[in-house]
Design a protein around this motif. Structure first.
Motif, PDB file in Angstrom:
ATOM      1  N   VAL A   1      -4.261  -4.529  -1.594  1.00 13.06           N
ATOM      2  CA  VAL A   1      -3.063  -4.957  -2.329  1.00 13.06           C
ATOM      3  C   VAL A   1      -3.294  -6.336  -2.947  1.00 13.06           C
ATOM      4  O   VAL A   1      -2.935  -6.573  -4.105  1.00 13.06           O
ATOM      5  CB  VAL A   1      -1.832  -4.975  -1.395  1.00 13.06           C
ATOM      6  CG1 VAL A   1      -0.627  -5.579  -2.119  1.00 13.06           C
ATOM      7  CG2 VAL A   1      -1.504  -3.564  -0.920  1.00 13.06           C
ATOM      8  N   ASP A   2      -3.897  -7.232  -2.183  1.00 15.10           N
ATOM      9  CA  ASP A   2      -4.197  -8.567  -2.716  1.00 15.10           C
ATOM     10  C   ASP A   2      -5.093  -8.475  -3.948  1.00 15.10           C
ATOM     11  O   ASP A   2      -4.914  -9.221  -4.924  1.00 15.10           O
ATOM     12  CB  ASP A   2      -4.880  -9.430  -1.643  1.00 15.10           C
ATOM     13  CG  ASP A   2      -3.931  -9.858  -0.538  1.00 15.10           C
ATOM     14  OD1 ASP A   2      -2.712  -9.648  -0.697  1.00 15.10           O
ATOM     15  OD2 ASP A   2      -4.408 -10.393   0.484  1.00 15.10           O
TER      16      ASP A   2
ATOM     17  N   TYR B   1       0.856  -1.186   0.000  1.00 20.10           N
ATOM     18  CA  TYR B   1       0.000   0.000   0.000  1.00 20.10           C
ATOM     19  C   TYR B   1       0.886   1.227   0.000  1.00 20.10           C
ATOM     20  O   TYR B   1       2.001   1.212   0.534  1.00 20.10           O
ATOM     21  CB  TYR B   1      -0.898  -0.006   1.235  1.00 20.10           C
ATOM     22  CG  TYR B   1      -2.196   0.735   1.083  1.00 20.10           C
ATOM     23  CD1 TYR B   1      -3.293   0.139   0.480  1.00 20.10           C
ATOM     24  CD2 TYR B   1      -2.330   2.048   1.526  1.00 20.10           C
ATOM     25  CE1 TYR B   1      -4.501   0.809   0.341  1.00 20.10           C
ATOM     26  CE2 TYR B   1      -3.530   2.728   1.398  1.00 20.10           C
ATOM     27  CZ  TYR B   1      -4.606   2.108   0.802  1.00 20.10           C
ATOM     28  OH  TYR B   1      -5.785   2.793   0.656  1.00 20.10           O
ATOM     29  N   THR B   2       0.417   2.295  -0.631  1.00 21.54           N
ATOM     30  CA  THR B   2       1.214   3.518  -0.659  1.00 21.54           C
ATOM     31  C   THR B   2       1.501   3.996   0.767  1.00 21.54           C
ATOM     32  O   THR B   2       0.661   3.907   1.651  1.00 21.54           O
ATOM     33  CB  THR B   2       0.491   4.621  -1.465  1.00 21.54           C
ATOM     34  OG1 THR B   2       1.329   5.783  -1.514  1.00 21.54           O
ATOM     35  CG2 THR B   2      -0.851   4.995  -0.862  1.00 21.54           C
ATOM     36  N   ASN B   3       2.715   4.467   0.978  1.00 22.82           N
ATOM     37  CA  ASN B   3       3.188   4.965   2.276  1.00 22.82           C
ATOM     38  C   ASN B   3       3.376   3.857   3.308  1.00 22.82           C
ATOM     39  O   ASN B   3       3.390   4.122   4.512  1.00 22.82           O
ATOM     40  CB  ASN B   3       2.234   6.030   2.842  1.00 22.82           C
ATOM     41  CG  ASN B   3       2.947   7.034   3.741  1.00 22.82           C
ATOM     42  OD1 ASN B   3       4.127   7.303   3.558  1.00 22.82           O
ATOM     43  ND2 ASN B   3       2.241   7.560   4.721  1.00 22.82           N
TER      44      ASN B   3
ATOM     45  N   LEU C   1       1.718  10.111   0.522  1.00 21.30           N
ATOM     46  CA  LEU C   1       1.134   9.146  -0.401  1.00 21.30           C
ATOM     47  C   LEU C   1       1.762   9.292  -1.776  1.00 21.30           C
ATOM     48  O   LEU C   1       1.921  10.398  -2.289  1.00 21.30           O
ATOM     49  CB  LEU C   1      -0.380   9.356  -0.486  1.00 21.30           C
ATOM     50  CG  LEU C   1      -1.158   9.195   0.823  1.00 21.30           C
ATOM     51  CD1 LEU C   1      -2.626   9.471   0.618  1.00 21.30           C
ATOM     52  CD2 LEU C   1      -0.958   7.805   1.396  1.00 21.30           C
ATOM     53  N   PHE C   2       2.129   8.168  -2.379  1.00 17.16           N
ATOM     54  CA  PHE C   2       2.734   8.129  -3.712  1.00 17.16           C
ATOM     55  C   PHE C   2       3.999   8.981  -3.790  1.00 17.16           C
ATOM     56  O   PHE C   2       4.208   9.709  -4.751  1.00 17.16           O
ATOM     57  CB  PHE C   2       1.734   8.576  -4.792  1.00 17.16           C
ATOM     58  CG  PHE C   2       0.554   7.674  -4.927  1.00 17.16           C
ATOM     59  CD1 PHE C   2       0.711   6.350  -5.266  1.00 17.16           C
ATOM     60  CD2 PHE C   2      -0.727   8.150  -4.717  1.00 17.16           C
ATOM     61  CE1 PHE C   2      -0.373   5.507  -5.390  1.00 17.16           C
ATOM     62  CE2 PHE C   2      -1.827   7.325  -4.839  1.00 17.16           C
ATOM     63  CZ  PHE C   2      -1.647   5.996  -5.177  1.00 17.16           C
ATOM     64  N   ALA C   3       4.853   8.900  -2.764  1.00 15.71           N
ATOM     65  CA  ALA C   3       6.122   9.621  -2.822  1.00 15.71           C
ATOM     66  C   ALA C   3       7.002   9.064  -3.932  1.00 15.71           C
ATOM     67  O   ALA C   3       7.794   9.775  -4.532  1.00 15.71           O
ATOM     68  CB  ALA C   3       6.852   9.522  -1.476  1.00 15.71           C
TER      69      ALA C   3
ATOM     70  N   GLY D   1       3.226   2.420  -5.244  1.00 13.28           N
ATOM     71  CA  GLY D   1       2.359   1.907  -4.198  1.00 13.28           C
ATOM     72  C   GLY D   1       0.932   1.719  -4.677  1.00 13.28           C
ATOM     73  O   GLY D   1       0.473   2.409  -5.591  1.00 13.28           O
ATOM     74  N   PHE D   2       0.243   0.772  -4.085  1.00 17.09           N
ATOM     75  CA  PHE D   2      -1.160   0.534  -4.413  1.00 17.09           C
ATOM     76  C   PHE D   2      -2.031   1.343  -3.452  1.00 17.09           C
ATOM     77  O   PHE D   2      -1.561   1.853  -2.448  1.00 17.09           O
ATOM     78  CB  PHE D   2      -1.503  -0.952  -4.304  1.00 17.09           C
ATOM     79  CG  PHE D   2      -0.699  -1.825  -5.214  1.00 17.09           C
ATOM     80  CD1 PHE D   2      -0.086  -1.319  -6.349  1.00 17.09           C
ATOM     81  CD2 PHE D   2      -0.538  -3.182  -4.946  1.00 17.09           C
ATOM     82  CE1 PHE D   2       0.657  -2.131  -7.195  1.00 17.09           C
ATOM     83  CE2 PHE D   2       0.203  -4.005  -5.778  1.00 17.09           C
ATOM     84  CZ  PHE D   2       0.806  -3.481  -6.904  1.00 17.09           C
TER      85      PHE D   2
END
Length: 460
Positions: A326-327, A233-235, A256-258, A282-283
Protein backbone atom coordinates in the motif's frame (compact mmCIF):
# COMPACT_ATOMS: atom_id res chain seq x y z
CA UNK A 1 -5.56 -23.68 0.58
CA UNK A 2 -2.34 -25.57 1.17
CA UNK A 3 0.36 -24.94 -1.47
CA UNK A 4 2.34 -27.85 -2.82
CA UNK A 5 5.70 -27.75 -4.56
CA UNK A 6 5.21 -29.48 -7.90
CA UNK A 7 7.94 -31.98 -8.70
CA UNK A 8 5.94 -34.26 -10.99
CA UNK A 9 6.15 -37.27 -8.63
CA UNK A 10 3.59 -36.53 -5.92
CA UNK A 11 0.24 -38.26 -6.08
CA UNK A 12 -2.43 -35.67 -6.75
CA UNK A 13 -6.05 -36.27 -5.77
CA UNK A 14 -8.71 -35.49 -8.32
CA UNK A 15 -11.51 -33.14 -7.37
CA UNK A 16 -15.04 -34.44 -7.37
CA UNK A 17 -15.92 -32.26 -10.34
CA UNK A 18 -13.03 -33.33 -12.57
CA UNK A 19 -15.20 -33.50 -15.65
CA UNK A 20 -16.70 -30.07 -15.13
CA UNK A 21 -15.81 -27.46 -17.74
CA UNK A 22 -14.17 -24.14 -17.01
CA UNK A 23 -11.69 -25.65 -14.55
CA UNK A 24 -8.64 -23.62 -13.57
CA UNK A 25 -5.13 -24.47 -12.45
CA UNK A 26 -3.46 -21.76 -10.34
CA UNK A 27 0.34 -21.76 -10.45
CA UNK A 28 2.64 -19.79 -8.16
CA UNK A 29 5.94 -19.49 -10.11
CA UNK A 30 7.77 -17.82 -7.24
CA UNK A 31 11.43 -16.92 -7.46
CA UNK A 32 13.73 -18.58 -4.97
CA UNK A 33 15.47 -15.83 -2.98
CA UNK A 34 19.20 -16.38 -2.85
CA UNK A 35 20.98 -15.69 0.43
CA UNK A 36 22.35 -12.18 0.45
CA UNK A 37 20.31 -11.16 -2.61
CA UNK A 38 20.23 -7.41 -3.15
CA UNK A 39 17.43 -7.60 -5.73
CA UNK A 40 14.60 -5.36 -4.51
CA UNK A 41 11.86 -7.50 -6.01
CA UNK A 42 13.30 -10.66 -4.48
CA UNK A 43 13.60 -9.05 -1.06
CA UNK A 44 10.01 -7.78 -1.28
CA UNK A 45 8.73 -11.23 -2.22
CA UNK A 46 10.74 -12.71 0.66
CA UNK A 47 8.53 -10.72 3.04
CA UNK A 48 5.56 -12.70 1.81
CA UNK A 49 4.55 -16.14 2.96
CA UNK A 50 4.37 -18.56 0.01
CA UNK A 51 1.12 -20.08 1.23
CA UNK A 52 -0.46 -16.63 1.61
CA UNK A 53 0.66 -15.59 -1.89
CA UNK A 54 -0.82 -18.70 -3.49
CA UNK A 55 -4.01 -18.38 -1.46
CA UNK A 56 -4.35 -14.77 -2.62
CA UNK A 57 -3.93 -15.84 -6.25
CA UNK A 58 -6.61 -18.51 -5.78
CA UNK A 59 -8.82 -15.88 -4.12
CA UNK A 60 -8.47 -13.66 -7.17
CA UNK A 61 -9.60 -16.55 -9.38
CA UNK A 62 -12.54 -17.31 -7.11
CA UNK A 63 -13.53 -13.63 -7.21
CA UNK A 64 -14.78 -14.16 -10.77
CA UNK A 65 -16.37 -17.53 -10.00
CA UNK A 66 -13.68 -19.71 -11.56
CA UNK A 67 -13.61 -23.37 -10.51
CA UNK A 68 -10.17 -24.18 -9.12
CA UNK A 69 -9.01 -27.68 -9.96
CA UNK A 70 -5.71 -27.27 -8.13
CA UNK A 71 -3.23 -24.67 -6.90
CA UNK A 72 0.50 -25.40 -6.83
CA UNK A 73 3.81 -23.68 -6.21
CA UNK A 74 6.41 -24.03 -8.98
CA UNK A 75 9.66 -22.58 -7.59
CA UNK A 76 11.71 -20.67 -10.17
CA UNK A 77 15.47 -20.23 -9.80
CA UNK A 78 15.77 -18.09 -12.92
CA UNK A 79 13.13 -16.48 -15.15
CA UNK A 80 13.24 -17.92 -18.67
CA UNK A 81 12.60 -15.36 -21.47
CA UNK A 82 10.55 -17.85 -23.52
CA UNK A 83 8.30 -19.48 -20.91
CA UNK A 84 9.11 -17.85 -17.53
CA UNK A 85 9.53 -21.31 -15.95
CA UNK A 86 11.97 -24.04 -17.03
CA UNK A 87 11.31 -26.50 -19.87
CA UNK A 88 11.03 -29.46 -17.49
CA UNK A 89 8.40 -27.70 -15.39
CA UNK A 90 6.47 -26.77 -18.54
CA UNK A 91 6.29 -30.43 -19.57
CA UNK A 92 5.33 -31.63 -16.09
CA UNK A 93 2.56 -29.06 -15.79
CA UNK A 94 1.32 -30.00 -19.28
CA UNK A 95 0.69 -33.52 -17.98
CA UNK A 96 -1.14 -32.17 -14.93
CA UNK A 97 -3.32 -29.94 -17.14
CA UNK A 98 -4.32 -32.95 -19.23
CA UNK A 99 -5.03 -35.09 -16.17
CA UNK A 100 -7.17 -32.47 -14.47
CA UNK A 101 -8.90 -31.46 -17.74
CA UNK A 102 -7.98 -27.82 -17.17
CA UNK A 103 -9.07 -25.15 -19.66
CA UNK A 104 -7.47 -22.12 -18.04
CA UNK A 105 -4.12 -21.69 -16.28
CA UNK A 106 -3.55 -18.70 -13.99
CA UNK A 107 0.10 -17.76 -13.54
CA UNK A 108 0.61 -15.61 -10.45
CA UNK A 109 3.21 -13.41 -12.11
CA UNK A 110 3.49 -10.89 -14.94
CA UNK A 111 4.03 -12.64 -18.28
CA UNK A 112 5.31 -11.05 -21.45
CA UNK A 113 3.18 -11.58 -24.58
CA UNK A 114 5.77 -14.07 -25.90
CA UNK A 115 5.81 -16.06 -22.64
CA UNK A 116 2.03 -16.18 -22.57
CA UNK A 117 1.83 -17.31 -26.20
CA UNK A 118 4.48 -20.01 -25.79
CA UNK A 119 2.85 -21.44 -22.68
CA UNK A 120 -0.51 -21.59 -24.43
CA UNK A 121 1.09 -23.52 -27.30
CA UNK A 122 2.72 -26.00 -24.92
CA UNK A 123 -0.28 -26.49 -22.64
CA UNK A 124 -3.14 -26.21 -25.17
CA UNK A 125 -5.02 -24.09 -22.67
CA UNK A 126 -5.71 -20.43 -22.16
CA UNK A 127 -3.09 -18.74 -19.94
CA UNK A 128 -3.85 -15.69 -17.84
CA UNK A 129 -1.21 -13.83 -15.84
CA UNK A 130 -1.76 -11.83 -12.65
CA UNK A 131 -2.32 -8.56 -14.50
CA UNK A 132 -4.88 -10.09 -16.83
CA UNK A 133 -6.72 -11.73 -13.93
CA UNK A 134 -6.97 -8.50 -11.96
CA UNK A 135 -8.17 -6.66 -15.07
CA UNK A 136 -10.80 -9.36 -15.58
CA UNK A 137 -12.05 -8.87 -12.02
CA UNK A 138 -12.20 -5.12 -12.45
CA UNK A 139 -14.05 -5.52 -15.74
CA UNK A 140 -16.79 -7.49 -14.00
CA UNK A 141 -17.01 -5.30 -10.90
CA UNK A 142 -17.09 -1.80 -12.42
CA UNK A 143 -20.64 -0.47 -12.12
CA UNK A 144 -20.40 3.27 -12.69
CA UNK A 145 -19.83 4.89 -16.06
CA UNK A 146 -16.45 6.19 -14.92
CA UNK A 147 -15.33 2.85 -13.56
CA UNK A 148 -16.30 1.06 -16.77
CA UNK A 149 -14.37 3.56 -18.88
CA UNK A 150 -11.27 3.26 -16.72
CA UNK A 151 -11.33 -0.54 -16.74
CA UNK A 152 -11.89 -0.76 -20.48
CA UNK A 153 -8.99 1.61 -21.10
CA UNK A 154 -6.69 -0.54 -18.95
CA UNK A 155 -7.95 -3.69 -20.69
CA UNK A 156 -7.25 -2.32 -24.15
CA UNK A 157 -3.76 -1.06 -23.30
CA UNK A 158 -2.93 -4.52 -21.95
CA UNK A 159 -4.59 -6.32 -24.83
CA UNK A 160 -2.94 -4.25 -27.55
CA UNK A 161 0.46 -5.87 -26.96
CA UNK A 162 -1.02 -9.36 -26.99
CA UNK A 163 -2.60 -9.45 -30.44
CA UNK A 164 -1.27 -12.61 -32.04
CA UNK A 165 -2.64 -15.25 -34.42
CA UNK A 166 -1.27 -18.31 -32.67
CA UNK A 167 -4.21 -19.09 -30.38
CA UNK A 168 -6.13 -20.96 -33.10
CA UNK A 169 -6.41 -24.09 -30.95
CA UNK A 170 -8.92 -22.29 -28.74
CA UNK A 171 -11.21 -21.35 -31.65
CA UNK A 172 -13.43 -19.10 -29.59
CA UNK A 173 -14.49 -15.58 -30.39
CA UNK A 174 -13.57 -13.07 -27.73
CA UNK A 175 -16.55 -11.38 -26.15
CA UNK A 176 -16.42 -7.73 -25.07
CA UNK A 177 -12.99 -6.76 -23.79
CA UNK A 178 -12.45 -9.69 -21.44
CA UNK A 179 -9.79 -12.36 -21.59
CA UNK A 180 -11.72 -15.55 -20.96
CA UNK A 181 -12.56 -16.13 -24.64
CA UNK A 182 -10.19 -16.49 -27.57
CA UNK A 183 -8.72 -13.62 -29.58
CA UNK A 184 -11.23 -13.89 -32.40
CA UNK A 185 -10.43 -14.15 -36.09
CA UNK A 186 -9.99 -10.53 -37.22
CA UNK A 187 -6.74 -9.35 -38.81
CA UNK A 188 -4.07 -8.18 -36.36
CA UNK A 189 -3.47 -4.80 -37.95
CA UNK A 190 -7.19 -4.07 -38.18
CA UNK A 191 -7.54 -5.03 -34.52
CA UNK A 192 -4.68 -2.75 -33.51
CA UNK A 193 -6.18 0.16 -35.44
CA UNK A 194 -9.62 -0.38 -33.91
CA UNK A 195 -8.14 -0.73 -30.41
CA UNK A 196 -6.14 2.48 -30.83
CA UNK A 197 -9.24 4.35 -32.02
CA UNK A 198 -11.19 3.07 -29.02
CA UNK A 199 -8.37 4.01 -26.64
CA UNK A 200 -8.33 7.57 -28.02
CA UNK A 201 -12.09 7.84 -27.58
CA UNK A 202 -11.93 6.51 -24.01
CA UNK A 203 -9.14 8.93 -23.08
CA UNK A 204 -11.24 11.79 -24.41
CA UNK A 205 -14.28 10.69 -22.40
CA UNK A 206 -12.20 10.25 -19.24
CA UNK A 207 -10.92 13.82 -19.57
CA UNK A 208 -14.54 14.96 -19.39
CA UNK A 209 -15.04 12.78 -16.31
CA UNK A 210 -11.98 14.33 -14.67
CA UNK A 211 -13.31 17.81 -15.44
CA UNK A 212 -16.63 16.90 -13.83
CA UNK A 213 -14.81 15.57 -10.76
CA UNK A 214 -12.90 18.82 -10.44
CA UNK A 215 -16.21 20.73 -10.50
CA UNK A 216 -17.62 18.47 -7.79
CA UNK A 217 -14.54 18.98 -5.62
CA UNK A 218 -14.72 22.73 -6.15
CA UNK A 219 -18.35 22.62 -5.00
CA UNK A 220 -17.39 20.73 -1.85
CA UNK A 221 -14.64 23.22 -1.14
CA UNK A 222 -17.22 26.01 -0.93
CA UNK A 223 -18.70 24.35 2.15
CA UNK A 224 -16.74 23.45 5.29
CA UNK A 225 -16.54 19.73 4.55
CA UNK A 226 -13.14 18.13 4.73
CA UNK A 227 -12.44 14.85 2.92
CA UNK A 228 -11.32 11.68 4.70
CA UNK A 229 -10.24 8.82 2.42
CA UNK A 230 -9.97 5.11 3.19
CA UNK A 231 -7.08 3.24 1.60
CA UNK A 232 -5.70 -0.20 2.22
CA UNK A 233 -5.02 -3.66 0.88
CA UNK A 234 -7.98 -5.36 -0.75
CA UNK A 235 -10.16 -7.24 1.76
CA UNK A 236 -8.71 -5.29 4.70
CA UNK A 237 -12.24 -4.33 5.77
CA UNK A 238 -12.45 -0.80 4.32
CA UNK A 239 -16.05 -1.08 3.15
CA UNK A 240 -17.19 -2.63 6.45
CA UNK A 241 -15.51 0.23 8.32
CA UNK A 242 -17.04 2.71 5.85
CA UNK A 243 -20.52 1.33 6.62
CA UNK A 244 -19.82 1.42 10.37
CA UNK A 245 -18.66 5.05 10.29
CA UNK A 246 -21.37 6.40 7.96
CA UNK A 247 -24.25 3.95 8.52
CA UNK A 248 -24.20 3.29 4.78
CA UNK A 249 -24.87 0.04 2.94
CA UNK A 250 -21.90 -0.24 0.59
CA UNK A 251 -21.25 -3.83 -0.49
CA UNK A 252 -18.87 -5.47 1.97
CA UNK A 253 -17.85 -9.10 1.48
CA UNK A 254 -15.02 -11.43 2.43
CA UNK A 255 -13.75 -11.28 -1.13
CA UNK A 256 -10.88 -9.64 -2.99
CA UNK A 257 -11.97 -6.42 -4.73
CA UNK A 258 -15.54 -6.62 -3.43
CA UNK A 259 -15.69 -2.84 -3.84
CA UNK A 260 -14.42 -1.14 -6.97
CA UNK A 261 -16.25 2.10 -7.64
CA UNK A 262 -15.54 4.98 -5.23
CA UNK A 263 -18.26 6.07 -2.80
CA UNK A 264 -18.67 9.30 -0.83
CA UNK A 265 -20.84 9.68 2.27
CA UNK A 266 -21.20 12.25 5.05
CA UNK A 267 -19.24 11.46 8.22
CA UNK A 268 -20.60 12.84 11.50
CA UNK A 269 -17.83 13.83 13.92
CA UNK A 270 -18.13 13.65 17.74
CA UNK A 271 -18.66 17.39 18.33
CA UNK A 272 -21.24 17.98 15.61
CA UNK A 273 -18.90 18.65 12.72
CA UNK A 274 -19.08 16.84 9.41
CA UNK A 275 -16.63 15.52 6.85
CA UNK A 276 -16.91 13.54 3.63
CA UNK A 277 -15.69 9.94 3.82
CA UNK A 278 -14.45 8.32 0.60
CA UNK A 279 -14.17 4.56 0.10
CA UNK A 280 -11.72 3.65 -2.67
CA UNK A 281 -10.63 0.54 -4.55
CA UNK A 282 -8.38 -1.77 -2.58
CA UNK A 283 -4.70 -2.08 -3.42
CA UNK A 284 -2.85 -5.33 -3.99
CA UNK A 285 0.71 -6.51 -4.43
CA UNK A 286 2.03 -6.06 -7.97
CA UNK A 287 -0.93 -3.84 -8.83
CA UNK A 288 -0.79 -3.47 -12.63
CA UNK A 289 0.61 -0.10 -13.67
CA UNK A 290 -2.20 0.12 -16.22
CA UNK A 291 -4.70 0.20 -13.37
CA UNK A 292 -2.81 2.78 -11.32
CA UNK A 293 -2.76 5.02 -14.41
CA UNK A 294 -6.34 4.31 -15.48
CA UNK A 295 -7.79 4.84 -12.00
CA UNK A 296 -5.85 7.98 -11.32
CA UNK A 297 -9.03 10.05 -11.78
CA UNK A 298 -10.77 7.97 -9.12
CA UNK A 299 -7.76 8.05 -6.83
CA UNK A 300 -7.70 11.84 -7.03
CA UNK A 301 -10.09 11.66 -4.08
CA UNK A 302 -7.18 10.24 -2.11
CA UNK A 303 -4.80 12.89 -3.44
CA UNK A 304 -7.18 15.65 -2.33
CA UNK A 305 -8.04 14.12 1.06
CA UNK A 306 -7.22 16.04 4.22
CA UNK A 307 -6.89 12.82 6.23
CA UNK A 308 -6.10 9.36 4.90
CA UNK A 309 -7.04 6.26 6.91
CA UNK A 310 -4.70 3.38 6.03
CA UNK A 311 -6.85 0.39 6.99
CA UNK A 312 -4.86 -2.78 7.69
CA UNK A 313 -6.05 -6.31 8.33
CA UNK A 314 -3.82 -6.73 11.35
CA UNK A 315 -4.89 -10.38 11.68
CA UNK A 316 -3.44 -11.33 8.28
CA UNK A 317 -0.21 -13.34 8.26
CA UNK A 318 1.20 -10.99 5.59
CA UNK A 319 0.09 -7.75 7.28
CA UNK A 320 3.57 -6.19 7.13
CA UNK A 321 4.07 -7.04 3.45
CA UNK A 322 0.59 -5.72 2.65
CA UNK A 323 1.48 -2.44 4.36
CA UNK A 324 4.58 -2.18 2.16
CA UNK A 325 2.47 -2.74 -0.95
CA UNK A 326 0.00 0.00 0.00
CA UNK A 327 2.84 2.38 0.83
CA UNK A 328 4.35 1.69 -2.60
CA UNK A 329 1.10 2.60 -4.39
CA UNK A 330 0.71 5.74 -2.29
CA UNK A 331 4.20 6.79 -3.37
CA UNK A 332 3.20 6.16 -6.99
CA UNK A 333 0.36 8.61 -6.44
CA UNK A 334 2.71 11.20 -4.97
CA UNK A 335 1.63 10.70 -1.34
CA UNK A 336 4.20 10.28 1.42
CA UNK A 337 3.07 7.25 3.49
CA UNK A 338 5.13 8.56 6.44
CA UNK A 339 3.18 11.85 6.60
CA UNK A 340 1.90 11.45 10.16
CA UNK A 341 -0.01 14.73 9.99
CA UNK A 342 -2.20 13.35 7.24
CA UNK A 343 -2.23 9.55 7.55
CA UNK A 344 -3.77 7.56 10.39
CA UNK A 345 -2.96 3.86 10.57
CA UNK A 346 -6.02 1.76 11.44
CA UNK A 347 -5.45 -1.79 12.68
CA UNK A 348 -8.69 -3.53 11.78
CA UNK A 349 -10.15 -6.97 12.64
CA UNK A 350 -8.98 -7.04 16.27
CA UNK A 351 -12.11 -9.09 16.99
CA UNK A 352 -10.21 -12.07 15.55
CA UNK A 353 -7.73 -12.06 18.45
CA UNK A 354 -8.15 -13.63 21.86
CA UNK A 355 -7.75 -11.39 24.95
CA UNK A 356 -4.07 -12.24 25.40
CA UNK A 357 -3.21 -11.48 21.76
CA UNK A 358 -5.24 -8.28 21.90
CA UNK A 359 -3.34 -7.12 24.97
CA UNK A 360 -0.09 -7.76 23.11
CA UNK A 361 -1.35 -5.68 20.18
CA UNK A 362 -2.28 -2.83 22.53
CA UNK A 363 1.23 -2.89 24.00
CA UNK A 364 2.79 -2.78 20.52
CA UNK A 365 0.56 0.17 19.59
CA UNK A 366 1.39 1.96 22.84
CA UNK A 367 5.11 1.77 22.08
CA UNK A 368 4.72 3.53 18.73
CA UNK A 369 5.85 7.19 18.46
CA UNK A 370 3.19 9.74 19.39
CA UNK A 371 3.19 11.19 15.89
CA UNK A 372 2.63 7.70 14.35
CA UNK A 373 -0.20 6.21 16.42
CA UNK A 374 -2.13 3.08 15.49
CA UNK A 375 -5.88 2.96 16.09
CA UNK A 376 -7.14 -0.53 16.98
CA UNK A 377 -10.67 -1.16 15.74
CA UNK A 378 -13.13 -3.84 14.77
CA UNK A 379 -15.33 -2.68 11.91
CA UNK A 380 -17.60 -5.66 12.59
CA UNK A 381 -18.23 -5.08 16.32
CA UNK A 382 -17.61 -1.31 16.40
CA UNK A 383 -14.87 -1.59 19.03
CA UNK A 384 -12.46 1.35 18.86
CA UNK A 385 -14.58 3.32 16.36
CA UNK A 386 -15.33 6.18 18.79
CA UNK A 387 -11.60 6.67 19.46
CA UNK A 388 -10.96 6.61 15.70
CA UNK A 389 -13.59 9.31 15.10
CA UNK A 390 -12.01 11.44 17.83
CA UNK A 391 -8.60 11.03 16.19
CA UNK A 392 -10.04 12.04 12.79
CA UNK A 393 -11.67 15.10 14.33
CA UNK A 394 -8.41 16.05 16.05
CA UNK A 395 -6.44 15.81 12.78
CA UNK A 396 -8.99 17.90 10.91
CA UNK A 397 -9.12 20.47 13.72
CA UNK A 398 -5.35 20.91 13.57
CA UNK A 399 -5.79 22.45 10.14
CA UNK A 400 -8.54 24.86 11.21
CA UNK A 401 -8.87 27.93 13.41
CA UNK A 402 -11.16 28.14 16.44
CA UNK A 403 -12.80 31.53 17.06
CA UNK A 404 -15.17 33.07 19.64
CA UNK A 405 -17.82 35.58 18.63
CA UNK A 406 -21.08 37.16 19.77
CA UNK A 407 -23.95 37.73 17.33
CA UNK A 408 -27.40 39.30 17.64
CA UNK A 409 -30.04 36.58 17.87
CA UNK A 410 -32.08 38.49 15.31
CA UNK A 411 -29.31 38.21 12.70
CA UNK A 412 -30.74 35.09 11.10
CA UNK A 413 -28.73 35.51 7.89
CA UNK A 414 -25.44 35.74 9.80
CA UNK A 415 -26.25 32.73 11.99
CA UNK A 416 -27.26 30.73 8.93
CA UNK A 417 -24.02 31.70 7.16
CA UNK A 418 -21.96 30.49 10.10
CA UNK A 419 -23.75 27.14 10.18
CA UNK A 420 -23.13 26.70 6.45
CA UNK A 421 -19.51 27.83 6.37
CA UNK A 422 -18.11 26.94 9.78
CA UNK A 423 -18.22 24.16 12.33
CA UNK A 424 -20.25 25.43 15.28
CA UNK A 425 -18.71 23.98 18.45
CA UNK A 426 -20.93 25.77 20.98
CA UNK A 427 -23.86 28.19 20.92
CA UNK A 428 -25.42 29.80 24.01
CA UNK A 429 -28.08 32.52 24.24
CA UNK A 430 -27.38 35.45 26.65
CA UNK A 431 -29.41 38.67 26.72
CA UNK A 432 -30.60 38.43 23.14
CA UNK A 433 -27.20 37.44 21.70
CA UNK A 434 -25.65 34.13 20.78
CA UNK A 435 -22.17 33.50 22.17
CA UNK A 436 -20.63 31.07 19.70
CA UNK A 437 -17.41 29.14 19.31
CA UNK A 438 -16.77 28.14 15.73
CA UNK A 439 -14.04 26.34 13.81
CA UNK A 440 -13.25 27.57 10.30
CA UNK A 441 -10.86 26.94 7.43
CA UNK A 442 -7.96 29.31 7.07
CA UNK A 443 -9.55 30.50 3.82
CA UNK A 444 -12.61 31.80 5.72
CA UNK A 445 -10.87 32.99 8.87
CA UNK A 446 -10.57 36.64 7.80
CA UNK A 447 -14.22 36.75 6.68
CA UNK A 448 -15.44 35.57 10.09
CA UNK A 449 -13.07 37.91 11.97
CA UNK A 450 -14.09 40.98 9.94
CA UNK A 451 -17.83 40.29 9.71
CA UNK A 452 -18.47 39.09 13.25
CA UNK A 453 -15.61 40.69 15.23
CA UNK A 454 -14.43 37.18 16.11
CA UNK A 455 -11.38 36.63 18.30
CA UNK A 456 -9.13 33.59 18.78
CA UNK A 457 -10.64 31.04 21.14
CA UNK A 458 -8.92 30.73 24.51
CA UNK A 459 -9.32 27.27 26.12
CA UNK A 460 -10.95 27.33 29.55
Amino acid sequence: MEPRNFDGDADRPRSAGATQTGRVLVIGPYLRVRAGSADVQSVTHALRDTEARLDEAAGLARAIDLIIADAIVAPVSQIRPATYIGKGKVEEIAGLIKTLEVELVVMDCALSPIQQRNLEKEWHAKVLDRTGLILEIFGRRAKTREGSLQVELAHLNYQRSRLVRSWTHLERQRGGFGFMGGPGETQIEADRRLIQERISKLESELKKVQATRRLHRAGRQRVPYRVVALVGYTNAGKSTLFNRLTRADVQAADMLFATLDPTLRALNLPHGGKAMLSDTVGFISNLPTQLVAAFRATLEEVLEADVILHVRDISHEDAEAQQSDVDAVLRQLGINPDDSGRIIEVWNKIDRFDPEQREELLNIAARRPEDHPAMLVSAVSGEGVDALLAAIEQRLAAKRTTLDLSIDAADGAGISWLHRNAEVLSKELHDGRFDMTVRVDETKRDIVVNRFDAVPHLPA
